[in-house]
Design a protein around this motif. Structure first.
Motif, mmCIF file in Angstrom:
data_model
loop_
_atom_site.group_PDB
_atom_site.id
_atom_site.type_symbol
_atom_site.label_atom_id
_atom_site.label_comp_id
_atom_site.label_asym_id
_atom_site.label_seq_id
_atom_site.Cartn_x
_atom_site.Cartn_y
_atom_site.Cartn_z
ATOM 1 N N GLN A 12 30.158 40.383 35.757
ATOM 2 C CA GLN A 12 29.877 39.876 35.870
ATOM 3 C C GLN A 12 29.174 38.398 35.239
ATOM 4 O O GLN A 12 29.150 37.283 35.578
ATOM 5 N N ARG A 13 29.002 38.772 33.710
ATOM 6 C CA ARG A 13 28.204 37.660 32.369
ATOM 7 C C ARG A 13 30.097 36.686 32.513
ATOM 8 O O ARG A 13 29.548 35.670 32.659
ATOM 9 N N ASN A 70 29.711 50.886 35.337
ATOM 10 C CA ASN A 70 28.387 49.870 34.821
ATOM 11 C C ASN A 70 28.491 49.189 34.113
ATOM 12 O O ASN A 70 28.132 48.011 34.405
ATOM 13 N N ASN A 71 28.504 48.983 32.794
ATOM 14 C CA ASN A 71 28.722 47.736 31.649
ATOM 15 C C ASN A 71 29.975 47.174 31.964
ATOM 16 O O ASN A 71 29.756 46.069 32.239
ATOM 17 N N GLN A 115 29.045 44.808 34.450
ATOM 18 C CA GLN A 115 27.979 43.513 34.153
ATOM 19 C C GLN A 115 29.328 43.155 33.189
ATOM 20 O O GLN A 115 28.181 41.864 33.209
#
Length: 108
Positions: free
Chosen positions: A15-16, A8-9, A12
């Motif tokens: 994506q950032r 998950n991290n 994310q």
């Protein structure tokens, strides 16, 4: 194996990074667009001198319209007064006839 939190991290973070790269690319495109554009040019129009023919023509047309409107109004008032006069005289004549000349004897 990696834990779901790590996945998950990582997702994310990616994506950032992707959004930051997209923003940077878009910012460069906008800057290039701003700097490459030339200022807009507006078409200029020559000032007309005060005594030009067009202004006199416009004033003459307006004066002509006013004159025609005034004459039409005067004619309408005259015609209306004549009609009113004829109606008044006709009404008085009819009233006089009924009052003085019509016989009072009933027709049998």
């Amino acid at each position: 194996m990696t834990s779901p939190d790590n996945n998950n991290n990582e997702l994310q973070r990616r994506q950032r990074e992707l959004q930051e790269r997209e923003n940077a690319i878009r910012l460069r495109e906008i800057e290039a667009e701003i700097h490459s554009k030339e200022p807009p040019l507006h078409k200029t129009v020559r000032d007309q001198p005060k005594g030009s023919l067009k202004t006199w023509q416009r004033k003459l047309v307006i004066a002509g319209k006013f004159f025609v409107l005034a004459v039409a109004t005067i004619v309408c008032v005259k015609v209306a007064s004549w009609i009113a006069g004829f109606l008044i005289v006709g009404g008085l004549a009819l009233f006089s006839y009924k009052l003085f000349f019509q016989s009072e004897k009933p027709n049998r």
